[in-house]
Design an enzyme around this catalytic site. Structure first.
Site, PDB file in Angstrom:
ATOM      1  N   TYR A  32      -1.852  -0.996  10.173  1.00 46.18           N
ATOM      2  CA  TYR A  32      -2.016  -1.391   8.759  1.00 46.18           C
ATOM      3  C   TYR A  32      -0.751  -1.030   7.980  1.00 46.18           C
ATOM      4  CZ  TYR A  32      -3.875  -1.313   3.972  1.00 46.18           C
ATOM      5  OH  TYR A  32      -4.076  -1.521   2.631  1.00 46.18           O
ATOM      6  N   SER A  67       0.861  -1.193   0.000  1.00 48.71           N
ATOM      7  CA  SER A  67       0.000   0.000   0.000  1.00 48.71           C
ATOM      8  C   SER A  67       0.889   1.232   0.000  1.00 48.71           C
ATOM      9  CB  SER A  67      -0.848  -0.010   1.270  1.00 48.71           C
ATOM     10  OG  SER A  67      -1.360   1.271   1.543  1.00 48.71           O
TER      11      SER A  67
HETATM   12  N1  NAP Z   1      -8.584  -0.598  -1.744  1.00 42.77           N
HETATM   13  C1  NAP Z   1      -7.552   0.161  -1.458  1.00 42.77           C
HETATM   14  O1  NAP Z   1      -7.643   1.396  -1.461  1.00 42.77           O
HETATM   15  C2  NAP Z   1      -6.213  -0.463  -1.180  1.00 42.77           C
HETATM   16  C3  NAP Z   1      -5.106   0.379  -1.151  1.00 42.77           C
HETATM   17  C4  NAP Z   1      -3.855  -0.145  -0.906  1.00 42.77           C
HETATM   18  C5  NAP Z   1      -3.706  -1.504  -0.690  1.00 42.77           C
HETATM   19  N2  NAP Z   1      -4.797  -2.312  -0.707  1.00 42.77           N
HETATM   20  C6  NAP Z   1      -4.565  -3.736  -0.442  1.00 42.77           C
HETATM   21  O2  NAP Z   1      -5.054  -4.495  -1.519  1.00 42.77           O
HETATM   22  C7  NAP Z   1      -5.468  -5.776  -1.065  1.00 42.77           C
HETATM   23  C8  NAP Z   1      -6.884  -6.024  -1.539  1.00 42.77           C
HETATM   24  O3  NAP Z   1      -7.708  -5.004  -1.008  1.00 42.77           O
HETATM   25  P1  NAP Z   1      -9.162  -4.694  -1.565  1.00 42.77           P
HETATM   26  O4  NAP Z   1      -9.337  -3.238  -1.424  1.00 42.77           O
HETATM   27  O5  NAP Z   1      -9.369  -5.342  -2.848  1.00 42.77           O
HETATM   28  O6  NAP Z   1     -10.019  -5.416  -0.413  1.00 42.77           O
HETATM   29  P2  NAP Z   1     -11.503  -6.017  -0.454  1.00 42.77           P
HETATM   30  O7  NAP Z   1     -12.323  -5.302  -1.433  1.00 42.77           O
HETATM   31  O8  NAP Z   1     -11.953  -6.038   0.975  1.00 42.77           O
HETATM   32  O9  NAP Z   1     -11.268  -7.528  -0.946  1.00 42.77           O
HETATM   33  C9  NAP Z   1     -10.476  -8.359  -0.143  1.00 42.77           C
HETATM   34  C10 NAP Z   1     -10.500  -9.775  -0.670  1.00 42.77           C
HETATM   35  O10 NAP Z   1      -9.699 -10.579   0.194  1.00 42.77           O
HETATM   36  C11 NAP Z   1     -10.503 -11.581   0.831  1.00 42.77           C
HETATM   37  N3  NAP Z   1     -10.052 -11.716   2.205  1.00 42.77           N
HETATM   38  C12 NAP Z   1     -10.026 -10.794   3.187  1.00 42.77           C
HETATM   39  N4  NAP Z   1      -9.552 -11.325   4.312  1.00 42.77           N
HETATM   40  C13 NAP Z   1      -9.267 -12.621   4.039  1.00 42.77           C
HETATM   41  C14 NAP Z   1      -8.760 -13.692   4.816  1.00 42.77           C
HETATM   42  N5  NAP Z   1      -8.458 -13.548   6.110  1.00 42.77           N
HETATM   43  N6  NAP Z   1      -8.572 -14.878   4.215  1.00 42.77           N
HETATM   44  C15 NAP Z   1      -8.889 -15.056   2.901  1.00 42.77           C
HETATM   45  N7  NAP Z   1      -9.383 -14.076   2.133  1.00 42.77           N
HETATM   46  C16 NAP Z   1      -9.572 -12.870   2.703  1.00 42.77           C
HETATM   47  C17 NAP Z   1     -11.935 -11.057   0.719  1.00 42.77           C
HETATM   48  O11 NAP Z   1     -12.919 -12.092   0.750  1.00 42.77           O
HETATM   49  P3  NAP Z   1     -13.622 -12.537   2.135  1.00 42.77           P
HETATM   50  O12 NAP Z   1     -13.851 -11.306   2.950  1.00 42.77           O
HETATM   51  O13 NAP Z   1     -14.906 -13.202   1.702  1.00 42.77           O
HETATM   52  O14 NAP Z   1     -12.699 -13.500   2.789  1.00 42.77           O
HETATM   53  C18 NAP Z   1     -11.881 -10.398  -0.669  1.00 42.77           C
HETATM   54  O15 NAP Z   1     -11.962 -11.362  -1.673  1.00 42.77           O
HETATM   55  C19 NAP Z   1      -5.316  -5.735   0.460  1.00 42.77           C
HETATM   56  O16 NAP Z   1      -4.108  -6.341   0.827  1.00 42.77           O
HETATM   57  C20 NAP Z   1      -5.283  -4.267   0.787  1.00 42.77           C
HETATM   58  O17 NAP Z   1      -4.577  -3.981   1.965  1.00 42.77           O
HETATM   59  C21 NAP Z   1      -6.045  -1.831  -0.943  1.00 42.77           C
END
Ligand code: NAP
Length: 294
Positions: free
Chosen positions: A196, A183
């Site tokens: 985080y 991130s």
């Molecule tokens: N969105 C942003 O602005 C942003 C920015 C920087 C970095 N990121 C990073 O990008 C990655 C993805 O984020 P996102 O925004 O796409 O999140 P998201 O929309 O919440 O999607 C997260 C995905 O991971 C799964 N997941 C969460 N916890 C899990 C666990 N303990 N075991 C297995 N699967 C799990 C969720 O499914 P279930 O909940 O059904 O398990 C979902 O498929 C993360 O590492 C996040 O920190 C996101």
């Protein structure tokens, strides 16, 4: 160690070439990362990938991008019904995707996931994308031991231990790639995101260490650090007009990002086209972290 060679030629399932001393060397299929044709450089045909957290957001976009490049992809999430819906959608799109229900914060479930991957892909894995993660805002003084443990186990422990478990499979494939999803908060300070951000900063450093330690096994390690990307994870923030306006002002491109703007960067890092990129943190944030005017 990869034999030092010049003049590499692909001959059937093996690569052969001349060493700097003129001595003939032969490497097993895949031991050399250079692809001869432009088509091969931009293809993931006949490769296998594990993308954690593929049912929503960035992970979902990564699954589709890698599968469209020709990879057979395995993914996981905790919600069985949602995973089934996604698998049906991908089948209808003719994408090769399989899935397991797995909570990546659980050591036992991680081992089971890797057993599934080993069995489905016959012991060989080319790509591991450590994407599953979570986050929430909390001032340092309010962080409970449970909050701390949840963030560390979901974001960092999972990425470290899945990489460890995947190592024999990545090595066996001949050409391995790990991509961590960190991130922009790993690079700048933002209040209420301390734990985080610490998990993501550690991921950046893990990337560099693995890039050095596992290069000898033909495994590259890179990291993608997104800025604010519109996904279910940050939906509450996206609904806050004041937050969106403030952030939009800080981002030179003038908007938050989308998941399908992160996925192609991850795919690039897995393609033979990026075979000399190793140990890097690639920021995908519309310029947010380089904006000295904000
Ligand atoms: N969105 C942003 O602005 C942003 C920015 C920087 C970095 N990121 C990073 O990008 C990655 C993805 O984020 P996102 O925004 O796409 O999140 P998201 O929309 O919440 O999607 C997260 C995905 O991971 C799964 N997941 C969460 N916890 C899990 C666990 N303990 N075991 C297995 N699967 C799990 C969720 O499914 P279930 O909940 O059904 O398990 C979902 O498929 C993360 O590492 C996040 O920190 C996101």
């Amino acid at each position: 160690m990869v034999p030092e060679t010049r003049c590499l030629v692909m001959t059937g399932r093996k690569f052969s070439g001349l060493s700097a001393e003129g001595e003939e060397k032969t490497m097993e299929d895949g031991a050399d990362r250079r692809a001869n044709s432009r088509e091969d450089r931009w293809s993931l045909r006949a490769t296998t990938a594990l993308v954690t957290g593929g049912t929503k957001g960035i992970g979902h976009a990564i699954v589709e991008e890698l599968a469209r490049f020709g990879a057979a992809v395995h993914t996981c999430s905790r919600n069985e019904a949602e995973l089934s819906r996604c698998l049906q959608r991908w089948e209808a799109m003719n994408l090769k995707v399989t899935g397991s229900v797995c909570d990546v914060s659980s050591p036992v479930e991680r081992e089971k996931l890797m057993e599934d991957v080993k069995s489905i892909f016959h012991g060989k894995l080319n790509i591991l994308v450590n994407n599953a993660g979570t986050g929430f805002q909390s001032r340092v003084t309010d962080v409970t031991p449970e909050d701390y443990k949840l963030l560390m186990s979901t974001n960092l422990d999972s990425a470290f231990h899945l990489s460890q478990l995947a190592h024999p499979l990545l090595k066996a494939s001949g050409i391995g790639n790990i991509v961590f999803i960190s991130s922009m908060t790993s690079l700048i300070g933002i209040d209420t995101l301390a734990v985080y951000a610490a998990t993501k900063g550690a991921m950046n450093q893990l990337t560099r260490s693995l890039a050095c330690e596992w290069a000898k096994d033909n495994i590259r390690a890179n990291c993608v650090a997104p800025g604010y990307i519109r996904t279910p994870l940050i939906e509450p923030l996206c609904e806050n007009e004041e937050f969106v306006a403030k952030e939009t002002n800080r981002i030179p491109l003038g908007r938050l990002g989308e998941a399908d703007e992160v996925a192609p960067v991850v795919a690039f890092l897995c393609l033979p086209a990026s075979c000399y990129v190793n140990g890097q943190v690639v920021v995908v944030d519309g310029g947010r972290t380089v904006n000295g005017n904000a």
